[in-house]
Structures are given as structure tokens and as C-alpha cells.
Write a protein that holds these residues in place. Structure first.
Motif, short mmCIF file in Angstrom:
data_model
loop_
_atom_site.label_atom_id
_atom_site.label_comp_id
_atom_site.label_asym_id
_atom_site.label_seq_id
_atom_site.Cartn_x
_atom_site.Cartn_y
_atom_site.Cartn_z
N ARG A 254 0.81 -1.22 0.00
CA ARG A 254 0.00 0.00 0.00
C ARG A 254 0.84 1.27 0.00
NH1 ARG A 254 -2.58 1.18 5.90
NH2 ARG A 254 -3.30 2.96 4.67
N TRP A 255 2.05 1.20 0.58
CA TRP A 255 2.89 2.39 0.67
C TRP A 255 3.80 2.57 -0.54
CZ3 TRP A 255 0.75 5.22 4.06
CH2 TRP A 255 0.18 4.68 5.20
N ARG A 256 3.79 1.61 -1.42
CA ARG A 256 4.63 1.74 -2.63
C ARG A 256 3.89 2.54 -3.70
NH1 ARG A 256 6.39 -4.56 -3.40
NH2 ARG A 256 7.40 -4.86 -1.37
N ALA A 257 3.77 3.82 -3.51
CA ALA A 257 3.01 4.65 -4.45
C ALA A 257 3.73 4.82 -5.77
CB ALA A 257 2.72 6.01 -3.83
N MET A 258 5.03 4.85 -5.70
CA MET A 258 5.83 5.05 -6.92
C MET A 258 6.18 3.70 -7.54
SD MET A 258 6.08 8.35 -7.14
CE MET A 258 7.44 8.56 -8.28
N ASN A 259 6.04 3.64 -8.86
CA ASN A 259 6.47 2.46 -9.63
C ASN A 259 5.86 1.16 -9.10
OD1 ASN A 259 8.19 4.11 -11.22
ND2 ASN A 259 9.74 4.03 -9.58
N ARG A 260 4.59 1.20 -8.77
CA ARG A 260 3.89 0.01 -8.30
C ARG A 260 3.70 -0.96 -9.46
NH1 ARG A 260 -0.96 2.25 -5.16
NH2 ARG A 260 0.12 2.47 -3.19
N ALA A 261 4.02 -2.22 -9.23
CA ALA A 261 3.80 -3.23 -10.26
C ALA A 261 2.30 -3.41 -10.48
CB ALA A 261 4.42 -4.55 -9.83
N PRO A 262 1.87 -3.75 -11.70
CA PRO A 262 0.43 -3.91 -11.98
C PRO A 262 -0.27 -4.86 -11.01
CG PRO A 262 1.67 -3.90 -14.02
CD PRO A 262 2.69 -3.91 -12.92
N ARG A 263 0.40 -5.96 -10.64
CA ARG A 263 -0.25 -6.91 -9.73
C ARG A 263 -0.40 -6.32 -8.34
NH1 ARG A 263 4.60 -11.43 -8.95
NH2 ARG A 263 6.13 -10.01 -8.02
N ASP A 264 0.56 -5.42 -7.95
CA ASP A 264 0.45 -4.74 -6.66
C ASP A 264 -0.65 -3.68 -6.70
OD1 ASP A 264 2.50 -6.34 -5.80
OD2 ASP A 264 4.04 -4.77 -5.90
N GLN A 265 -0.75 -2.98 -7.81
CA GLN A 265 -1.78 -1.98 -7.96
C GLN A 265 -3.17 -2.62 -7.92
OE1 GLN A 265 -1.24 1.43 -8.12
NE2 GLN A 265 -3.46 1.48 -7.78
N ALA A 266 -3.28 -3.84 -8.45
CA ALA A 266 -4.56 -4.55 -8.43
C ALA A 266 -5.00 -4.84 -7.00
CB ALA A 266 -4.44 -5.85 -9.23
N ILE A 267 -4.02 -5.12 -6.12
CA ILE A 267 -4.34 -5.36 -4.71
C ILE A 267 -4.89 -4.09 -4.08
CG2 ILE A 267 -3.36 -5.92 -2.45
CD1 ILE A 267 -1.25 -7.62 -3.90
N VAL A 268 -4.20 -2.98 -4.29
CA VAL A 268 -4.62 -1.70 -3.71
C VAL A 268 -5.99 -1.30 -4.24
CG1 VAL A 268 -4.08 0.75 -3.52
CG2 VAL A 268 -2.25 -0.94 -3.34
N ASP A 269 -6.18 -1.47 -5.55
CA ASP A 269 -7.45 -1.09 -6.17
C ASP A 269 -8.61 -1.91 -5.58
OD1 ASP A 269 -6.15 0.73 -7.72
OD2 ASP A 269 -6.13 -0.50 -9.54
N MET A 270 -8.37 -3.19 -5.36
CA MET A 270 -9.44 -4.03 -4.84
C MET A 270 -9.78 -3.67 -3.40
SD MET A 270 -9.97 -8.14 -5.05
CE MET A 270 -10.69 -8.03 -6.69
N VAL A 271 -8.76 -3.40 -2.60
CA VAL A 271 -9.02 -3.01 -1.21
C VAL A 271 -9.73 -1.66 -1.16
CG1 VAL A 271 -7.96 -2.37 0.99
CG2 VAL A 271 -7.13 -4.38 -0.25
N GLU A 272 -9.33 -0.74 -2.02
CA GLU A 272 -10.00 0.56 -2.04
C GLU A 272 -11.46 0.42 -2.46
OE1 GLU A 272 -8.83 3.49 -0.93
OE2 GLU A 272 -7.15 2.26 -0.24
N ALA A 273 -11.73 -0.47 -3.40
CA ALA A 273 -13.11 -0.72 -3.83
C ALA A 273 -13.92 -1.34 -2.69
CB ALA A 273 -13.12 -1.63 -5.05
N MET A 274 -13.29 -2.24 -1.94
CA MET A 274 -13.95 -2.85 -0.79
C MET A 274 -14.26 -1.80 0.27
SD MET A 274 -12.60 -5.96 1.67
CE MET A 274 -11.11 -5.07 2.17
N LYS A 275 -13.32 -0.90 0.53
CA LYS A 275 -13.52 0.16 1.51
C LYS A 275 -14.63 1.11 1.08
CE LYS A 275 -9.60 1.98 3.05
NZ LYS A 275 -8.19 2.46 2.96
#
Length: 447
Positions: A254-275
Motif C-alpha cells: 500500500r505504501w509503494r506509491a511510486m512504480n507500483r507493479a500492476p499486480r500490486d496496484q490490483a491489490i490496492v485497487d481491490m481493497v479501495e473498492a472494498m472500503k
């Protein structure tokens, strides 16, 4: 903060709930704080407890009598062993004369002082219900949990009560058990119910253990996440599994805002959607707790409870099980049912949670709970205290359920809770109920 809408059944001030009448419907009277056992799950063994030992006196009992003609229930126990009070029978006999025939008198007991003569004396005095504590039928495990006790003593108590019912010609007297569910004894619940039913127990109350310190926090078997939050999380977890997304890595990425890998971004996006969905539904999510949640353990608890229900159905035992996860929609049965709690020294409080001073570790952090006292029988009778404006206002404020749910808050414990003198919560309310788990269904008692 977590905002729960008021329950529709009590949102109208004109609703004739027991809490708004001019007399209590139930009295919980602490007949003594003395005990013959040293159980680790008892508030008396808590390092933060400031309980003094003493017995409820006949003089104070007389100041309760104004409420008796209206009582639905008189429960004669607190944190001590009721059988140690020498006036117990006289209390029961006096209350029985003044209470309506539909009202009942009972208490919870460790049972180890219940002789045949005492059982006859109590039932002859007018006792209607007694609940005996037993958390295991294995002699060794019983000794470990109930320090100073033997399971044979429970066997004798149940036998004494069964015989006394027959001798006094009072078959309607209810005899039951209370089982405190912990990780160390949970799997023995069905066997304990079977054992008790075979000895005449007609009902059983199962409650989760309230951890009083971090040392015993591992014994708790309830999930400290709300039922609605858990349901929502599991639905998103299944979506994530199907998409090959590992939600467990959220805290890492979640704290890797810069140069996040697509698979990591998918994790953040899903959690944000859940929230976002949780916010839309009015559900508070504690992400850290959710990521640590043991789904497999909760499944095991549910399986044991299902086996317990099967035993109850087969034996005809009335079984009251606790929730396995915290209820999002809170329900304070103590206040809603018009209860008042009386300490051995005469202080009047609104519930179990606010009856005594103690430390607890129920939500994963240490909290010091201070008693909420609205008056004393030393100065006034029960109806005078019950109808004091501040007590009546407190009950109305509780029924509004406009206070936070600290157990679901990722910011807890905050300074509002971690204070020696509670003033207000994050909703700017003066009701100290945000961290109470009794209203969330995991703790139960004779009531």
C-alpha cells in the motif's frame, strides 16, 4: 469512528420499552463479592480490579422492595459466590412475597457449596432458577479452569437440586449450566452439555471468555471483527482469489506509491473498492484485523456450536449460544430490558460492563473500565435512584445507539477511551459504551 443507525424498534421516544418506565423490570443484586474459588477468568483475579469483599445486607435489601411488585426477574449474583451470603434464603423469601407470580428469582453459582440441605432450603424459600458454572467434565481440566474446585462437586450440586425439586414438589424450578467458551475447552462443549443434561440440567448458557489481560487474550474464541464487516471482506476475498489477487499483501504494497507493479496496484485497487462499498453500507473496516483474521478457526467454532445445538435438540435442553463474531447492529439487552445492577455496597449501575472497575483486553488492547454509578441505596431507595434525571437520560442515550464501535475502529484505542475519567467519545457523546462488547452478542449471562 463508526456510525450505526438507531435500531428502528427503539428510535421513537414514545416506544414503551422497559427502560423508559418509572421502575426497573430486572434487578441484578450482588449478594456478595466473596468467593470460594480462584478462577483466572473472573474479574476478581484481574490486576486492575479494585473490588472490596463484602456481603449485601438485609438493610440494603429493604431499600429494593419498592421495585419488587413490578419485577420480571431478580438475579441474586455478581462477581462473588451467592451461597456465601447467609441471608440468601431470607432475600428470596421476602422477594417472593412481594413480586408478581409471573416474576422469577434466580442466581448463578459455582455450585460447590450446594448441599442437599441448602438446595431444599433455597427451593422452599421460592427460588425459581439456578445456573451452575461448569466449563469441562474432565476432572483435570476442570481443576485448571476452576482453581479450587472438583467436577464431582458439580455432580453433587445437580443431584441435590434434582432431589430438592422433588422433595419440595416444585418440578417447575429450572436448573441449568453456564459454560465459558475458550480455546482450551471449546471442543468439550458438546460433551459437557450431554453430561449436564443427563443430570437434570434443562438449559445451558454459553458465553465467550472476557480476556482481562494480554496473557489470556489467546483464550478468546470470538472474532473481534463485526459480522457485517466479515461478510463483506469474505465476499471480496473470494473475488480476489478468483482473480489471482493476494489481498494478504496489502499492508506490504500500500505504501509503494511510486512504480507500483500492476499486480500490486490490483491489490490496492481491490481493497479501495472494498472500503468504498463498506463506507456506502455504513460498515467500519479495520483492515489490519481483517488481514490477520483466522477464517479456519471461526469455521471450527461454528462446527462445535452446531454439534452443541444437536446435543440440545436431542436432549431437549434449551441452549443459548453467543455470536461467533461481533454484531454490527448492537443491542443492549440490559438497558432495553429495564435492568439495574446493585453492588454489594448499594451502588446502582446500568449493566455488567459498567458495574465494577477492571482492566480488559477484549478488543486486542488494554482498557481500564470505570464503573458508572447513579446513586446508592445507602441514601435512597431503588425507585428514587432509577428515576433520577441523569439515570433516565443515560438509558435514553444508550437506546439511541449514537456512539462509536471502538472494536471496529482502526484508530482504537484512542485518547477518548484510554483515559482515567471518561468525558466523551468521538461522537461527542457522554455514554461510555463505545468499547462495550456485551451489546455485540459475544457475552451472555443469566438474565
Amino acid at each position: 469512528m463508526n456510525i450505526n443507525p438507531p435500531s428502528s424498534s427503539i428510535s421513537d421516544p414514545a416506544t414503551s420499552t422497559a427502560a423508559l418506565r418509572d421502575h426497573p423490570a430486572k434487578l441484578f443484586v450482588e449478594t456478595t463479592t466473596r468467593c470460594n474459588l480462584n478462577c483466572f477468568m473472573c474479574v476478581k483475579q484481574n490486576s486492575g480490579s479494585q473490588v472490596c469483599e463484602g456481603d449485601f445486607s438485609p438493610e440494603l435489601f429493604a431499600r429494593l422492595e419498592a421495585a419488587f411488585p413490578h419485577l420480571e426477574a431478580l438475579i441474586l449474583n455478581g462477581i462473588g459466590e451467592p451461597l456465601l451470603n447467609p441471608h440468601l434464603e431470607s432475600f428470596i423469601r421476602r422477594a417472593r412475597k412481594l413480586m408478581p407470580s409471573s416474576g422469577w428469582i434466580g442466581f448463578q453459582s459455582n455450585g460447590l457449596l450446594m448441599t442437599h440441605l441448602r438446595a431444599v432450603s433455597l427451593i422452599d424459600a421460592g427460588l425459581d432458577k439456578v445456573c451452575i458454572s461448569i466449563d469441562a467434565v474432565s476432572p483435570e481440566q476442570f481443576r485448571n479452569l476452576r482453581e479450587g474446585g472438583e467436577v464431582e462437586g458439580i455432580d453433587m450440586a445437580l443431584s441435590a437440586l434434582k432431589n430438592a425439586k422433588a422433595l419440595c414438589n416444585r418440578p417447575e424450578v429450572e436448573v441449568g449450566i453456564e459454560f465459558v467458551a475458550m480455546r482450551s475447552n471449546l471442543r468439550g462443549l458438546p460433551e459437557t452439555l450431554e453430561w449436564a443434561a443427563s443430570r437434570g440440567a434443562s438449559f445451558a448458557i454459553v458465553t465467550h471468555v472476557l480476556p482481562y489481560d494480554e496473557q489470556h487474550a489467546h483464550e478468546a474464541v470470538f472474532c473481534t471483527i463485526s459480522d457485517q464487516a466479515l461478510t463483506l471482506y469474505n465476499s471480496w476475498r473470494h473475488k480476489a482469489d478468483a482473480a489471482g489477487i493476494d489481498l494478504q499483501r496489502y499492508q506490504e504494497v500500500r505504501w509503494r506509491a511510486m512504480n507500483r507493479a500492476p499486480r500490486d496496484q490490483a491489490i490496492v485497487d481491490m481493497v479501495e473498492a472494498m472500503k468504498a462499498e463498506a463506507e456506502q453500507m455504513g460498515i467500519m473496516l479495520d483492515i489490519k484485523k481483517l488481514m490477520k483474521f483466522e477464517n479456519q478457526w471461526l469455521d471450527e467454532v461454528s462446527e462445535v456450536f452446531a454439534a452443541a445445538e444437536a446435543v440440545a435438540k436431542r436432549t431437549g435442553m434449551e441452549l443459548r449460544l453467543p455470536e461467533t463474531a461481533l454484531k454490527e447492529q448492537r443491542n443492549c439487552s440490559f438497558v432495553e430490558e429495564g435492568s439495574a445492577f446493585v453492588s454489594w455496597s448499594g451502588d446502582i449501575s446500568p449493566c455488567y460492563f459498567l458495574w465494577h472497575r477492571y482492566d480488559c483486553f477484549a478488543s486486542g488492547w488494554n482498557q481500564t473500565v470505570q464503573p458508572k454509578v447513579f446513586g446508592s441505596l445507602v441514601d435512597q431507595d431503588i425507585l428514587q435512584v432509577w428515576n433520577r434525571p441523569e439515570f433516565a437520560t443515560f438509558r435514553r442515550d444508550v437506546l439511541a445507539y449514537d456512539y462509536p464501535s471502538c472494536s471496529s475502529c482502526g484508530l482504537a484505542p484512542c485518547d477518548y477511551v484510554q483515559t482515567d475519567e471518561f468525558q466523551q467519545d468521538c461522537h461527542i457523546r457522554s455514554v461510555p459504551c463505545g468499547s462495550c462488547l456485551w451489546c455485540m452478542g459475544v457475552f451472555q449471562c443469566l438474565r
